[in-house]
Design a protein around this motif. Structure first.
Motif, PDB file in Angstrom:
ATOM      1  N   LYS A 134     -10.349  21.057 -23.663  1.00 28.26           N
ATOM      2  CA  LYS A 134     -10.167  21.087 -22.214  1.00 28.26           C
ATOM      3  C   LYS A 134     -10.278  19.677 -21.634  1.00 28.26           C
ATOM      4  CE  LYS A 134     -10.031  25.651 -21.532  1.00 28.26           C
ATOM      5  NZ  LYS A 134      -8.923  26.362 -20.841  1.00 28.26           N
ATOM      6  N   LYS A 135      -9.419  19.406 -20.655  1.00 29.02           N
ATOM      7  CA  LYS A 135      -9.499  18.115 -19.956  1.00 29.02           C
ATOM      8  C   LYS A 135     -10.434  18.275 -18.768  1.00 29.02           C
ATOM      9  CE  LYS A 135      -6.103  15.268 -19.797  1.00 29.02           C
ATOM     10  NZ  LYS A 135      -4.807  14.559 -19.542  1.00 29.02           N
ATOM     11  N   CYS A 136     -11.417  17.382 -18.677  1.00 26.47           N
ATOM     12  CA  CYS A 136     -12.469  17.514 -17.659  1.00 26.47           C
ATOM     13  C   CYS A 136     -12.534  16.303 -16.740  1.00 26.47           C
ATOM     14  CB  CYS A 136     -13.825  17.684 -18.339  1.00 26.47           C
ATOM     15  SG  CYS A 136     -13.950  19.148 -19.384  1.00 26.47           S
ATOM     16  N   ASN A 137     -12.822  16.565 -15.478  1.00 27.61           N
ATOM     17  CA  ASN A 137     -13.101  15.517 -14.500  1.00 27.61           C
ATOM     18  C   ASN A 137     -14.590  15.556 -14.198  1.00 27.61           C
ATOM     19  OD1 ASN A 137     -10.291  15.643 -14.413  1.00 27.61           O
ATOM     20  ND2 ASN A 137     -10.202  15.225 -12.214  1.00 27.61           N
ATOM     21  N   VAL A 138     -15.246  14.399 -14.267  1.00 24.69           N
ATOM     22  CA  VAL A 138     -16.675  14.367 -13.962  1.00 24.69           C
ATOM     23  C   VAL A 138     -17.008  13.191 -13.043  1.00 24.69           C
ATOM     24  CG1 VAL A 138     -17.382  15.474 -16.124  1.00 24.69           C
ATOM     25  CG2 VAL A 138     -17.254  12.982 -16.005  1.00 24.69           C
ATOM     26  N   GLN A 139     -17.934  13.437 -12.132  1.00 26.27           N
ATOM     27  CA  GLN A 139     -18.580  12.370 -11.381  1.00 26.27           C
ATOM     28  C   GLN A 139     -19.865  12.043 -12.129  1.00 26.27           C
ATOM     29  OE1 GLN A 139     -17.339  10.835  -8.686  1.00 26.27           O
ATOM     30  NE2 GLN A 139     -15.557  12.180  -8.455  1.00 26.27           N
ATOM     31  N   TRP A 140     -20.293  10.776 -12.099  1.00 30.43           N
ATOM     32  CA  TRP A 140     -21.409  10.396 -12.956  1.00 30.43           C
ATOM     33  C   TRP A 140     -22.283   9.313 -12.336  1.00 30.43           C
ATOM     34  CZ3 TRP A 140     -21.153   5.211 -14.335  1.00 30.43           C
ATOM     35  CH2 TRP A 140     -19.902   4.601 -14.171  1.00 30.43           C
ATOM     36  N   VAL A 141     -23.531   9.283 -12.789  1.00 31.27           N
ATOM     37  CA  VAL A 141     -24.482   8.228 -12.438  1.00 31.27           C
ATOM     38  C   VAL A 141     -25.135   7.767 -13.738  1.00 31.27           C
ATOM     39  CG1 VAL A 141     -26.618   7.640 -11.219  1.00 31.27           C
ATOM     40  CG2 VAL A 141     -24.959   9.158 -10.146  1.00 31.27           C
ATOM     41  N   LEU A 142     -25.122   6.465 -13.977  1.00 28.38           N
ATOM     42  CA  LEU A 142     -25.664   5.887 -15.211  1.00 28.38           C
ATOM     43  C   LEU A 142     -26.907   5.071 -14.903  1.00 28.38           C
ATOM     44  CD1 LEU A 142     -25.412   5.054 -18.255  1.00 28.38           C
ATOM     45  CD2 LEU A 142     -23.894   3.211 -17.500  1.00 28.38           C
ATOM     46  N   ARG A 143     -27.959   5.309 -15.692  1.00 27.32           N
ATOM     47  CA  ARG A 143     -29.206   4.554 -15.566  1.00 27.32           C
ATOM     48  C   ARG A 143     -29.719   4.149 -16.937  1.00 27.32           C
ATOM     49  NH1 ARG A 143     -31.345   5.671 -10.447  1.00 27.32           N
ATOM     50  NH2 ARG A 143     -30.444   7.492  -9.448  1.00 27.32           N
ATOM     51  N   LYS A 144     -30.620   3.181 -16.935  1.00 25.07           N
ATOM     52  CA  LYS A 144     -31.359   2.874 -18.154  1.00 25.07           C
ATOM     53  C   LYS A 144     -32.497   3.873 -18.287  1.00 25.07           C
ATOM     54  CE  LYS A 144     -32.079  -1.520 -17.193  1.00 25.07           C
ATOM     55  NZ  LYS A 144     -32.476  -2.941 -17.390  1.00 25.07           N
ATOM     56  N   SER A 145     -33.158   3.871 -19.444  1.00 24.11           N
ATOM     57  CA  SER A 145     -34.173   4.890 -19.696  1.00 24.11           C
ATOM     58  C   SER A 145     -35.379   4.774 -18.774  1.00 24.11           C
ATOM     59  CB  SER A 145     -34.644   4.831 -21.164  1.00 24.11           C
ATOM     60  OG  SER A 145     -35.204   3.562 -21.459  1.00 24.11           O
ATOM     61  N   ASN A 146     -35.597   3.599 -18.161  1.00 20.78           N
ATOM     62  CA  ASN A 146     -36.716   3.464 -17.225  1.00 20.78           C
ATOM     63  C   ASN A 146     -36.343   3.923 -15.817  1.00 20.78           C
ATOM     64  OD1 ASN A 146     -35.065   1.410 -16.315  1.00 20.78           O
ATOM     65  ND2 ASN A 146     -36.507  -0.248 -16.735  1.00 20.78           N
ATOM     66  N   VAL A 239     -24.154  13.995 -14.802  1.00 16.76           N
ATOM     67  CA  VAL A 239     -22.736  14.261 -14.571  1.00 16.76           C
ATOM     68  C   VAL A 239     -22.548  15.538 -13.776  1.00 16.76           C
ATOM     69  CG1 VAL A 239     -21.977  13.052 -16.651  1.00 16.76           C
ATOM     70  CG2 VAL A 239     -22.538  15.484 -16.792  1.00 16.76           C
ATOM     71  N   GLN A 240     -21.523  15.537 -12.940  1.00 18.58           N
ATOM     72  CA  GLN A 240     -21.134  16.739 -12.216  1.00 18.58           C
ATOM     73  C   GLN A 240     -19.706  17.069 -12.635  1.00 18.58           C
ATOM     74  OE1 GLN A 240     -20.116  16.595  -7.999  1.00 18.58           O
ATOM     75  NE2 GLN A 240     -21.387  18.382  -7.649  1.00 18.58           N
ATOM     76  N   LEU A 241     -19.528  18.257 -13.128  1.00 18.79           N
ATOM     77  CA  LEU A 241     -18.205  18.713 -13.569  1.00 18.79           C
ATOM     78  C   LEU A 241     -17.424  19.204 -12.354  1.00 18.79           C
ATOM     79  CD1 LEU A 241     -16.351  19.226 -16.009  1.00 18.79           C
ATOM     80  CD2 LEU A 241     -17.402  21.495 -16.220  1.00 18.79           C
ATOM     81  N   THR A 242     -16.328  18.542 -12.050  1.00 16.65           N
ATOM     82  CA  THR A 242     -15.577  18.890 -10.831  1.00 16.65           C
ATOM     83  C   THR A 242     -14.251  19.596 -11.111  1.00 16.65           C
ATOM     84  OG1 THR A 242     -14.539  16.679 -10.820  1.00 16.65           O
ATOM     85  CG2 THR A 242     -16.583  16.968  -9.554  1.00 16.65           C
ATOM     86  N   LYS A 243     -13.740  19.462 -12.339  1.00 21.22           N
ATOM     87  CA  LYS A 243     -12.460  20.109 -12.627  1.00 21.22           C
ATOM     88  C   LYS A 243     -12.287  20.285 -14.127  1.00 21.22           C
ATOM     89  CE  LYS A 243      -7.509  19.687 -11.517  1.00 21.22           C
ATOM     90  NZ  LYS A 243      -6.484  18.861 -10.831  1.00 21.22           N
TER      91      LYS A 243
END
Length: 245
Positions: A134-146, A239-243
């Motif tokens: 499946k092809k997925c669209n996601v919104q995302w936020v990336l952080r370091k482990s701290n 991640v938020q799956l939007t499509k």
């Protein structure tokens, strides 16, 4: 700061002594003395200005305690130097999940997959399911482990990361595994071991979602390189799956 002030004071005292010596030694050479004294006075003014500037800078830094590492992140105060962070700080994508931003994620919500990736659903979706092919669209936020913010799709204008689940070269391994089973509308936290992260690099065209710009990418390069063998180190992605199609 404590060493610089006495050195400058001594330098100014030496200049004053030199002025007195010139006046006493060459009383009949007033023009020459005046020229030399003017030059000396100028040097003294420069040193005095530098001293005042350094003192002001020191006082400012001491009073503010300013440090690049102390910048606020996502509206929260910076964490302490200890490894552990409060859940209220790590709850960084509450906006994505439409949740109370101070609401904690219970420990039982976390599930560790066989690969070592840990997942926790912040909100369960109700739409189509993300699965292999499946092809997925996601919104995302990336952080370091701290918990420190690195980058997000929102910073990039809300453009989603699009990839096909199970397709090589699409998403980094931890995201490809961690998103499976999600439903559209859901938001999930992924704690990804470094070896499941950006192992192929962070250049354009590499598996994503990729942070944009030299600074964010350099932060993740350090994680992948210098901290890859640190016990408990991981990449913090939400991640938020939007499509799904």
């Amino acid at each position: 700061m404590k060493t610089t002030a006495p050195v400058l004071t001594a330098a100014l005292a030496l200049i004053s002594q030199s002025e007195a010596f010139l006046v006493n030694t060459y009383p009949n050479k007033s023009a020459r003395c005046a020229t030399e004294l003017d030059a000396t006075s100028n040097r003294r003014d420069v040193l005095s200005s530098a001293s005042s500037g350094m003192l002001l800078l020191g006082v400012t830094l001491m009073s503010t305690g300013a440090s690049p590492a102390q910048a606020k992140v996502e509206g929260y105060a910076p964490p302490s130097k200890t490894k552990a962070l409060g859940e209220e700080y790590r709850q960084g994508t509450a906006a994505l999940a439409d949740m109370d931003e101070m609401a904690p994620v219970p420990r039982e919500a976390y599930k560790k997959l066989a690969s070592g990736v840990t997942i926790a659903d912040l909100r369960v979706g109700t739409g189509e399911t993300a699965e292999v092919g499946k092809k997925c669209n996601v919104q995302w936020v990336l952080r370091k482990s701290n918990g420190y913010f690195v980058d997000s799709s929102e910073v990039g204008g809300g453009v989603p990361f699009i990839f096909t689940v199970g397709e090589k070269g699409g998403a980094i391994e931890g995201v490809d595994e961690g998103i499976r089973g999600m439903k559209v509308g859901g938001t999930r936290r992924l704690l990804i071991p470094v070896e499941k992260g950006y192992v192929e690099g962070l250049e354009d065209g590499k598996p994503g979602p990729l942070p944009v710009g030299f600074g964010p990418r350099q932060q993740m390069r350090r994680v992948q390189g210098l901290r890859k063998d640190v016990p408990g180190e991981y990449i913090f992605l939400e991640v938020q799956l939007t499509k799904v199609r």
